[in-house]
Design an enzyme around this catalytic site. Sequence first.
Site, short mmCIF file in Angstrom:
data_model
loop_
_atom_site.label_atom_id
_atom_site.label_comp_id
_atom_site.label_asym_id
_atom_site.label_seq_id
_atom_site.Cartn_x
_atom_site.Cartn_y
_atom_site.Cartn_z
N ARG A 52 8.66 -11.51 4.83
CA ARG A 52 7.43 -11.46 5.77
C ARG A 52 6.26 -11.02 4.78
O ARG A 52 5.79 -10.01 4.95
CB ARG A 52 7.52 -10.54 6.98
N ASP A 54 2.80 -10.41 3.10
CA ASP A 54 1.48 -9.92 3.63
C ASP A 54 0.32 -10.99 3.66
O ASP A 54 0.39 -12.03 2.89
CB ASP A 54 0.89 -8.70 3.17
N TYR A 113 10.28 -10.65 -6.92
CA TYR A 113 8.72 -10.80 -6.74
C TYR A 113 8.21 -10.91 -8.35
O TYR A 113 8.81 -10.28 -9.25
CB TYR A 113 8.09 -9.66 -5.99
N ARG A 204 3.48 -3.57 -4.62
CA ARG A 204 1.98 -3.32 -4.94
C ARG A 204 1.74 -2.07 -5.10
O ARG A 204 0.77 -1.54 -6.02
CB ARG A 204 1.13 -3.79 -3.82
#
Length: 268
Positions: A52, A54, A113, A204
């Site tokens: 999911r 952001d 990622y 992040r």
Amino acid sequence: MPRFALQVEYDGAPFAGWQAQADQPSVQGALEAALARLDPNFAGRRIAAAGRTDAGVHATGQVAHADLDRDWDPFRLSEALNWHLKPAPVAILQAARVDDDFHARFSAQERRYLFRLVARRAPVTHLKGRVWQVLNPLDVDAMRAGAAHLIGRHDFTTFRSSLCQAASPVKSLDEIRIETAEVPQGVEYRFSLRARSFLHNQVRSIVGTLERVGAGSWPPARVAEALAARDRAACGPVCPPQGLYLTGVGYPRDPFDLRARGEGPTGR
């Protein structure tokens, strides 16, 4: 109902994230609307995704699954969905018929990622909205030394959003690879992270912390201290979302590899 896996690419800029929301545009909402145009009986159903993402986060290898009334040819399904997704910046790269027990989220064994950071004085133009920009070059060796403290199974409370809904902050981080590439009058730093799953804002938070190391504000050893603190206040800055991409999802068997499923050669 036949179940289909979808490999999805999208530009996250115009969306409030993957997850459908009543009053804001979402990637999930765009896909579900396209599916409902193909099959009016799909209206009101949901699709599931591996991650999911952001608001503002992009994807080049998101995976979702949907249960449909019709047993589509996968190629025709992807073509039809791409037609109905226009003009949203969302594309179906591949579709595949999968077993009923396949689940895009719960069957996944790995997420990958990429975070893209560009260091240069001049503003980015072609990469605007695609990278995080800082002005000064970073020490890549120092960042690699700091990242090494995070590999393995740890309590990642420090690198977890206060809004994270995961049952436990303990995760295994399998890889952090940092590579560089030249861009005009600057350098791009590419952070590749791989794990079974990630906490909310974990990537992040890690990249924002490593940037402080690369900038010389933190020694590499301070990353280990921040991790051991298990305290969100010990984290470095959380970097902005526009440099983050979900690039791939790993499964016990690749749902898009026909050979792995015993269905003959890939391609059309």
